[in-house]
Write a protein that holds these residues in place. Structure first.
Motif, mmCIF file in Angstrom:
data_model
loop_
_atom_site.group_PDB
_atom_site.id
_atom_site.type_symbol
_atom_site.label_atom_id
_atom_site.label_comp_id
_atom_site.label_asym_id
_atom_site.label_seq_id
_atom_site.Cartn_x
_atom_site.Cartn_y
_atom_site.Cartn_z
ATOM 1 N N GLU A 37 0.821 -1.205 0.000
ATOM 2 C CA GLU A 37 0.000 0.000 0.000
ATOM 3 C C GLU A 37 0.862 1.266 0.000
ATOM 4 O O GLU A 37 0.528 2.258 -0.646
ATOM 5 C CB GLU A 37 -0.968 0.012 1.191
ATOM 6 C CG GLU A 37 -2.069 -1.021 1.113
ATOM 7 C CD GLU A 37 -1.632 -2.418 1.544
ATOM 8 O OE1 GLU A 37 -0.593 -2.543 2.241
ATOM 9 O OE2 GLU A 37 -2.310 -3.383 1.167
ATOM 10 N N GLU A 40 2.161 1.732 -3.493
ATOM 11 C CA GLU A 40 1.097 2.285 -4.328
ATOM 12 C C GLU A 40 0.946 3.786 -4.064
ATOM 13 O O GLU A 40 0.771 4.571 -4.997
ATOM 14 C CB GLU A 40 -0.220 1.561 -4.063
ATOM 15 C CG GLU A 40 -0.214 0.137 -4.554
ATOM 16 C CD GLU A 40 -1.408 -0.680 -4.090
ATOM 17 O OE1 GLU A 40 -2.321 -0.121 -3.425
ATOM 18 O OE2 GLU A 40 -1.439 -1.887 -4.394
ATOM 19 N N GLY A 41 1.026 4.188 -2.804
ATOM 20 C CA GLY A 41 0.930 5.603 -2.456
ATOM 21 C C GLY A 41 2.067 6.415 -3.039
ATOM 22 O O GLY A 41 1.868 7.541 -3.511
ATOM 23 N N GLN A 44 1.406 6.998 -6.618
ATOM 24 C CA GLN A 44 0.400 8.048 -6.771
ATOM 25 C C GLN A 44 1.060 9.429 -6.678
ATOM 26 O O GLN A 44 0.798 10.307 -7.487
ATOM 27 C CB GLN A 44 -0.678 7.935 -5.692
ATOM 28 C CG GLN A 44 -1.633 6.786 -5.903
ATOM 29 C CD GLN A 44 -2.619 6.692 -4.762
ATOM 30 O OE1 GLN A 44 -2.382 6.003 -3.787
ATOM 31 N NE2 GLN A 44 -3.724 7.402 -4.890
ATOM 32 N N LYS A 51 -5.516 5.950 -7.371
ATOM 33 C CA LYS A 51 -5.328 4.782 -6.507
ATOM 34 C C LYS A 51 -5.480 3.494 -7.317
ATOM 35 O O LYS A 51 -4.691 2.558 -7.164
ATOM 36 C CB LYS A 51 -6.334 4.817 -5.357
ATOM 37 C CG LYS A 51 -6.111 3.741 -4.333
ATOM 38 C CD LYS A 51 -7.011 3.935 -3.121
ATOM 39 C CE LYS A 51 -6.640 2.934 -2.055
ATOM 40 N NZ LYS A 51 -7.253 3.257 -0.780
ATOM 41 N N ARG A 55 -2.564 0.682 -8.060
ATOM 42 C CA ARG A 55 -2.779 -0.716 -7.671
ATOM 43 C C ARG A 55 -2.587 -1.634 -8.879
ATOM 44 O O ARG A 55 -1.936 -2.664 -8.793
ATOM 45 C CB ARG A 55 -4.167 -0.902 -7.076
ATOM 46 C CG ARG A 55 -4.428 -2.347 -6.649
ATOM 47 C CD ARG A 55 -5.711 -2.507 -5.872
ATOM 48 N NE ARG A 55 -5.507 -1.879 -4.564
ATOM 49 C CZ ARG A 55 -6.366 -1.043 -3.995
ATOM 50 N NH1 ARG A 55 -7.490 -0.739 -4.596
ATOM 51 N NH2 ARG A 55 -6.111 -0.527 -2.821
#
Length: 65
Positions: A37, A40-41, A44, A51, A55
């Motif tokens: 996570e 993924e952030g 971004q 998001k 992902r």
């Protein structure tokens, strides 16, 4: 690849992550430290992905391994 596997293979994957997403810094990778996570952030933030896009990018990357 589940969360535990992702975290366990992080050291092996780190170099490939840098090849795939060269704009990520060592600090970004250190902060993510195997947390999907978090990675993924970071995608971004650095690449302006949504998001869902982040992902999907991580899923495609993991599938290639």
């Amino acid at each position: 690849m589940n969360r535990d596997q992702f975290e366990g293979k992080w050291k092996e994957m780190k170099g490939r992550v840098r090849e795939e997403w060269g704009d990520l810094t060592e600090d970004d990778l250190a902060e993510a430290e195997g947390n999907r996570e978090q990675l993924e952030g970071k995608l971004q933030q650095r690449y302006g992905k949504s998001k869902e896009e982040a992902r999907k990018a991580v899923n495609e990357f993991v599938d290639k391994l």
